[in-house]
Design a protein around this motif. Structure first.
Motif, PDB file in Angstrom:
ATOM      1  N   LYS A  11       0.821  -1.196   0.000  1.00  0.00           N
ATOM      2  CA  LYS A  11       0.000   0.000   0.000  1.00  0.00           C
ATOM      3  C   LYS A  11       0.866   1.261   0.000  1.00  0.00           C
ATOM      4  CE  LYS A  11      -3.931  -2.243   0.335  1.00  0.00           C
ATOM      5  NZ  LYS A  11      -4.939  -2.211  -0.745  1.00  0.00           N
ATOM      6  N   MET A  12       0.285   2.363  -0.498  1.00  0.00           N
ATOM      7  CA  MET A  12       0.981   3.652  -0.497  1.00  0.00           C
ATOM      8  C   MET A  12       0.007   4.749  -0.089  1.00  0.00           C
ATOM      9  SD  MET A  12       3.422   3.517  -3.905  1.00  0.00           S
ATOM     10  CE  MET A  12       2.095   3.043  -5.033  1.00  0.00           C
ATOM     11  N   ALA A  13       0.509   5.697   0.692  1.00  0.00           N
ATOM     12  CA  ALA A  13      -0.283   6.854   1.108  1.00  0.00           C
ATOM     13  C   ALA A  13       0.555   8.106   0.905  1.00  0.00           C
ATOM     14  CB  ALA A  13      -0.705   6.722   2.576  1.00  0.00           C
ATOM     15  N   GLY A  14      -0.085   9.191   0.508  1.00  0.00           N
ATOM     16  CA  GLY A  14       0.656  10.419   0.246  1.00  0.00           C
ATOM     17  C   GLY A  14      -0.088  11.650   0.720  1.00  0.00           C
ATOM     18  N   ILE A  15       0.580  12.785   0.646  1.00  0.00           N
ATOM     19  CA  ILE A  15      -0.027  14.067   0.994  1.00  0.00           C
ATOM     20  C   ILE A  15       0.061  14.993  -0.210  1.00  0.00           C
ATOM     21  CG2 ILE A  15       0.508  13.881   3.455  1.00  0.00           C
ATOM     22  CD1 ILE A  15       2.845  15.822   2.969  1.00  0.00           C
ATOM     23  N   ALA A  16      -0.836  15.964  -0.265  1.00  0.00           N
ATOM     24  CA  ALA A  16      -0.834  16.933  -1.353  1.00  0.00           C
ATOM     25  C   ALA A  16      -1.294  18.280  -0.815  1.00  0.00           C
ATOM     26  CB  ALA A  16      -1.754  16.478  -2.484  1.00  0.00           C
ATOM     27  N   LYS A  17      -0.762  19.344  -1.406  1.00  0.00           N
ATOM     28  CA  LYS A  17      -1.177  20.691  -1.017  1.00  0.00           C
ATOM     29  C   LYS A  17      -2.423  21.125  -1.767  1.00  0.00           C
ATOM     30  CE  LYS A  17       3.338  22.708   0.195  1.00  0.00           C
ATOM     31  NZ  LYS A  17       4.299  23.787  -0.151  1.00  0.00           N
ATOM     32  N   TYR A  18      -2.562  20.654  -3.026  1.00  0.00           N
ATOM     33  CA  TYR A  18      -3.633  21.133  -3.883  1.00  0.00           C
ATOM     34  C   TYR A  18      -4.426  19.957  -4.457  1.00  0.00           C
ATOM     35  CZ  TYR A  18      -0.359  25.014  -3.630  1.00  0.00           C
ATOM     36  OH  TYR A  18       0.499  25.983  -3.166  1.00  0.00           O
TER      37      TYR A  18
ATOM     38  N   ASP B 268      -3.942   8.951  -9.583  1.00  0.00           N
ATOM     39  CA  ASP B 268      -3.847   8.355 -10.916  1.00  0.00           C
ATOM     40  C   ASP B 268      -2.602   7.505 -11.085  1.00  0.00           C
ATOM     41  OD1 ASP B 268      -6.205   9.602 -11.568  1.00  0.00           O
ATOM     42  OD2 ASP B 268      -5.270  11.273 -12.646  1.00  0.00           O
ATOM     43  N   CYS B 269      -1.526   7.858 -10.359  1.00  0.00           N
ATOM     44  CA  CYS B 269      -0.276   7.095 -10.508  1.00  0.00           C
ATOM     45  C   CYS B 269      -0.278   5.825  -9.659  1.00  0.00           C
ATOM     46  CB  CYS B 269       0.938   7.957 -10.177  1.00  0.00           C
ATOM     47  SG  CYS B 269       1.326   8.066  -8.425  1.00  0.00           S
ATOM     48  N   GLY B 270      -1.336   5.593  -8.873  1.00  0.00           N
ATOM     49  CA  GLY B 270      -1.455   4.337  -8.146  1.00  0.00           C
ATOM     50  C   GLY B 270      -1.352   4.430  -6.640  1.00  0.00           C
ATOM     51  N   ILE B 271      -1.248   5.636  -6.083  1.00  0.00           N
ATOM     52  CA  ILE B 271      -1.217   5.763  -4.628  1.00  0.00           C
ATOM     53  C   ILE B 271      -2.626   5.508  -4.087  1.00  0.00           C
ATOM     54  CG2 ILE B 271      -0.881   7.392  -2.731  1.00  0.00           C
ATOM     55  CD1 ILE B 271       1.399   8.594  -4.249  1.00  0.00           C
ATOM     56  N   ASP B 272      -2.720   4.690  -3.059  1.00  0.00           N
ATOM     57  CA  ASP B 272      -4.014   4.232  -2.568  1.00  0.00           C
ATOM     58  C   ASP B 272      -4.833   5.328  -1.911  1.00  0.00           C
ATOM     59  OD1 ASP B 272      -3.782   1.152  -2.964  1.00  0.00           O
ATOM     60  OD2 ASP B 272      -1.880   1.741  -2.043  1.00  0.00           O
ATOM     61  N   VAL B 273      -4.198   6.177  -1.107  1.00  0.00           N
ATOM     62  CA  VAL B 273      -4.934   7.233  -0.429  1.00  0.00           C
ATOM     63  C   VAL B 273      -4.062   8.475  -0.361  1.00  0.00           C
ATOM     64  CG1 VAL B 273      -4.153   6.433   1.849  1.00  0.00           C
ATOM     65  CG2 VAL B 273      -6.192   7.863   1.680  1.00  0.00           C
ATOM     66  N   VAL B 274      -4.657   9.621  -0.645  1.00  0.00           N
ATOM     67  CA  VAL B 274      -3.937  10.896  -0.638  1.00  0.00           C
ATOM     68  C   VAL B 274      -4.704  11.891   0.228  1.00  0.00           C
ATOM     69  CG1 VAL B 274      -3.033  12.803  -2.020  1.00  0.00           C
ATOM     70  CG2 VAL B 274      -3.064  10.487  -2.968  1.00  0.00           C
ATOM     71  N   PHE B 275      -3.997  12.536   1.133  1.00  0.00           N
ATOM     72  CA  PHE B 275      -4.600  13.504   2.034  1.00  0.00           C
ATOM     73  C   PHE B 275      -4.149  14.917   1.666  1.00  0.00           C
ATOM     74  CE2 PHE B 275      -4.318   9.551   4.399  1.00  0.00           C
ATOM     75  CZ  PHE B 275      -5.582   9.442   4.960  1.00  0.00           C
ATOM     76  N   ASN B 276      -5.111  15.819   1.590  1.00  0.00           N
ATOM     77  CA  ASN B 276      -4.782  17.236   1.526  1.00  0.00           C
ATOM     78  C   ASN B 276      -4.550  17.669   2.968  1.00  0.00           C
ATOM     79  OD1 ASN B 276      -5.049  20.120   1.660  1.00  0.00           O
ATOM     80  ND2 ASN B 276      -5.986  20.072  -0.379  1.00  0.00           N
ATOM     81  N   PHE B 277      -3.264  17.881   3.341  1.00  0.00           N
ATOM     82  CA  PHE B 277      -2.987  18.032   4.770  1.00  0.00           C
ATOM     83  C   PHE B 277      -3.514  19.332   5.361  1.00  0.00           C
ATOM     84  CE2 PHE B 277       1.098  19.105   2.671  1.00  0.00           C
ATOM     85  CZ  PHE B 277       1.292  20.405   3.106  1.00  0.00           C
ATOM     86  N   TYR B 278      -3.843  20.333   4.498  1.00  0.00           N
ATOM     87  CA  TYR B 278      -4.490  21.519   5.041  1.00  0.00           C
ATOM     88  C   TYR B 278      -5.913  21.180   5.504  1.00  0.00           C
ATOM     89  CZ  TYR B 278      -0.679  24.295   3.108  1.00  0.00           C
ATOM     90  OH  TYR B 278       0.553  24.828   2.817  1.00  0.00           O
ATOM     91  N   GLN B 279      -6.620  20.408   4.659  1.00  0.00           N
ATOM     92  CA  GLN B 279      -7.972  19.997   5.031  1.00  0.00           C
ATOM     93  C   GLN B 279      -7.958  19.071   6.238  1.00  0.00           C
ATOM     94  OE1 GLN B 279      -9.664  18.249   1.515  1.00  0.00           O
ATOM     95  NE2 GLN B 279     -10.010  20.209   0.509  1.00  0.00           N
ATOM     96  N   LYS B 280      -7.022  18.127   6.258  1.00  0.00           N
ATOM     97  CA  LYS B 280      -6.975  17.158   7.347  1.00  0.00           C
ATOM     98  C   LYS B 280      -6.559  17.813   8.657  1.00  0.00           C
ATOM     99  CE  LYS B 280      -8.424  13.816   4.920  1.00  0.00           C
ATOM    100  NZ  LYS B 280      -9.768  13.252   5.193  1.00  0.00           N
ATOM    101  N   ALA B 281      -5.721  18.859   8.540  1.00  0.00           N
ATOM    102  CA  ALA B 281      -5.354  19.579   9.763  1.00  0.00           C
ATOM    103  C   ALA B 281      -6.602  20.208  10.380  1.00  0.00           C
ATOM    104  CB  ALA B 281      -4.318  20.653   9.457  1.00  0.00           C
ATOM    105  N   GLY B 282      -7.470  20.769   9.513  1.00  0.00           N
ATOM    106  CA  GLY B 282      -8.712  21.338  10.017  1.00  0.00           C
ATOM    107  C   GLY B 282      -9.630  20.281  10.605  1.00  0.00           C
ATOM    108  N   ALA B 283      -9.717  19.112   9.955  1.00  0.00           N
ATOM    109  CA  ALA B 283     -10.554  18.028  10.463  1.00  0.00           C
ATOM    110  C   ALA B 283     -10.040  17.530  11.808  1.00  0.00           C
ATOM    111  CB  ALA B 283     -10.584  16.887   9.447  1.00  0.00           C
TER     112      ALA B 283
END
Length: 521
Positions: free
Chosen positions: A478-485, A494-509
């Motif tokens: 499995k792979m997980a990543g973060i993104a700003k936008y 699209d490149c195959g990462i299973d879950v991607v978090f927008n860390f600005y949104q997740k910080a708020g959550a």
């Protein structure tokens, strides 16, 4: 800078971005275009240009480990390369003079030597922009590149100082006492807090260093660099560098535009400039050979060489001083301006494909490596880890501590910055210093027991590059990543990462979750 400058810079920079070229290429073309249309440069453009270069050297100094300049692979590569390039360019220039080529035919030995010196430098501005866009300033090859550039810049400043026939004041000796100011400067920065006063403090320190050095007869930009080096390594220096980043980029637009206003070229000048640009691959190849002979790994030497495959704005300064002393014809200033511009375009295109080129030529590149490598180039690998976290900054550190607390699993962090990795190790975390974009690293890692790889690095292009390396070694976990936008998030999915978090949104959550739990108590 009035509306016309902003309009033209934006249009050409935007156009360059749309064809996957760095915006600086557009700015360079815009400068020549404005000049061709008869637009006169304003004093404000020169002011912006000078300020941009000053801030660039200041921010470099904030991230520089001065001890690295004393390493043989740094000063040895810089001095050996400069000496060989000056010699070869002098011989070639005299040969072209013998053939009667335009502008070369009037050169004597001294003029040829000066041209050799001018093209021996690589561009700090161009190389740093390339490395910044790939988030590789603190990678091993980034640090090697910066170290070599600093030595070249010092050599250029010394030449300009001596060529100007202006002897530094006896008070220049007092500059050796500058390190005594370090605790006071750091205290000042700490008192500035984290708001708008911090970048203003950066401007103040950069300008103060420049003014101080100018007062004793030394180059202003060197003063900005030295002041920054004094506070490098402190946690506040990193925050200061980030606060100045956008200011620096905006002001450097003035620098790139100003190159086009040197003079309008003729066809003969363009031809002479193109002849000199033919040697850019040789310049890069020479760097590569020297670096590998000094025991740098092939990948480090290759990526550093591509970053240095350009000619420098300091070459214009050298030629300008030479023209002033009557040692070169004034046309050479225009030719060097063209040479620098063409080399920026060449370097930008080349470096945009740097990692792809390494993947294609890797089997040949590694044959140049010495059997014995430097301690900094030893490949460190995690042992028996079930979760790997790539990037141990604030996000990666938080993820690591949470996983250890909740899963009690075998977690290992991978950090490219050597000092940061060492700090984590001292704190008891399981962290290795390695470059996750290096194919050789993944070939040494036992991935059979790795269940998940987490990408805690901000640049989505770096993540995409690492995913390519993982595909080559058949990683199936499995792979997980973060993104700003959000658009970057989709590219990672699209490149195959299973879950991607927008860390600005997740910080708020996460913040909201904590608040809800507090209400429920």
């Amino acid at each position: 800078m009035d509306y016309i400058w902003v309009l033209v810079a934006f249009v050409f920079g935007f156009a360059a971005r749309q064809i996957n070229l760095p915006p600086l290429v557009g700015y360079l073309i815009a400068g020549f275009g404005l000049h061709a249309l008869g637009v006169e440069p304003e004093e404000s453009l020169e002011t912006l240009s000078d300020l941009g270069v000053t801030l660039l050297l200041f921010t470099i100094g904030l991230k520089l480990d001065i001890k690295s300049l004393l390493k043989t692979e740094i000063w040895g590569s810089a001095t050996a390369h400069m000496g060989i390039v000056v010699f070869l360019t002098t011989i070639n220039s005299l040969f072209f003079a013998y053939l009667g080529l335009s502008f070369f035919d009037d050169l004597n030995v001294y003029g040829a030597l000066l041209i050799g010196l001018a093209v021996s430098f690589s561009s700090t501005v161009c190389a740093v922009k390339v490395l910044e866009e790939r988030s590789e300033l603190r990678a091993r090859h980034g640090q090697v590149t910066i170290g070599i550039l600093i030595i070249q810049d010092i050599a250029a400043v010394l030449f300009v100082t001596f060529a100007s026939a202006k002897i530094p004041s006896i008070w220049a000796l007092g500059l050796v006492g500058l390190p005594l100011l370090r605790p006071y400067i750091i205290k000042l920065l700490e008192k500035c807090g984290h708001g708008e006063l911090l970048p203003l403090a950066g401007f103040f320190l950069a300008y103060s260093g420049g003014e101080l050095f100018a007062l004793v007869g030394l180059k202003e930009q060197l003063g900005a660099l030295v002041i920054a080096v004094l506070i490098s390594g402190h946690v506040k220096s990193n925050e200061l560098a980030k606060s100045l980043m956008n200011f620096k980029d905006i002001f450097l637009i003035g620098f790139f535009l100003s190159i086009g206003f040197t003079a309008l070229p003729t066809l003969d000048m363009i031809f002479a400039a193109l002849i000199m640009c033919v040697f850019l691959p040789i310049k890069a190849g020479l760097f590569f050979v020297i670096m590998t002979q000094l025991k740098l790994r092939g990948r480090t030497a290759f990526l550093s060489s591509l970053s240095l495959a350009n000619y420098s704005e300091f070459g214009l300064i050298v030629v300008s001083a030479s023209v002033g002393f009557g040692m070169l014809a004034k046309e050479w200033l225009v030719i060097l301006a063209l040479v620098v511009t063409f080399s920026f375009i060449f370097s930008s295109i080349l470096n945009s494909a740097a990692h792809r080129l390494y993947a294609i030529w890797r089997s040949k590149i590694v044959t140049f490596e010495k059997h014995e490598c430097l301690p900094e180039d030893v490949i460190n690998v995690p042992k028996n880890a079930s979760i790997l976290i790539i990037g141990m900054g604030r996000v990666g550190t938080g993820a690591y501590d949470t996983l250890i607390e909740k899963l009690h699993g075998n977690v290992c962090g991978i950090e490219v910055i050597r000092k940061r990795a060492a700090d984590h190790i001292d704190s008891g975390r399981n962290v290795v210093n390695a470059d996750a974009e290096d194919p050789a690293f993944w070939e040494h890692v036992d991935l059979s027991c790795v269940e998940m790889i987490m990408f805690a690095i901000p640049n989505h292009l770096d993540i995409l590059e690492i995913v390519k390396q993982l595909r080559h070694v058949n990683y199936s976990g499995k792979m997980a990543g973060i993104a700003k936008y959000e658009d970057n998030k989709q590219k990672l999915l699209d490149c195959g990462i299973d879950v991607v978090f927008n860390f600005y949104q997740k910080a708020g959550a996460g913040f909201a979750d904590k608040a809800i739990k507090t209400l429920q108590q």
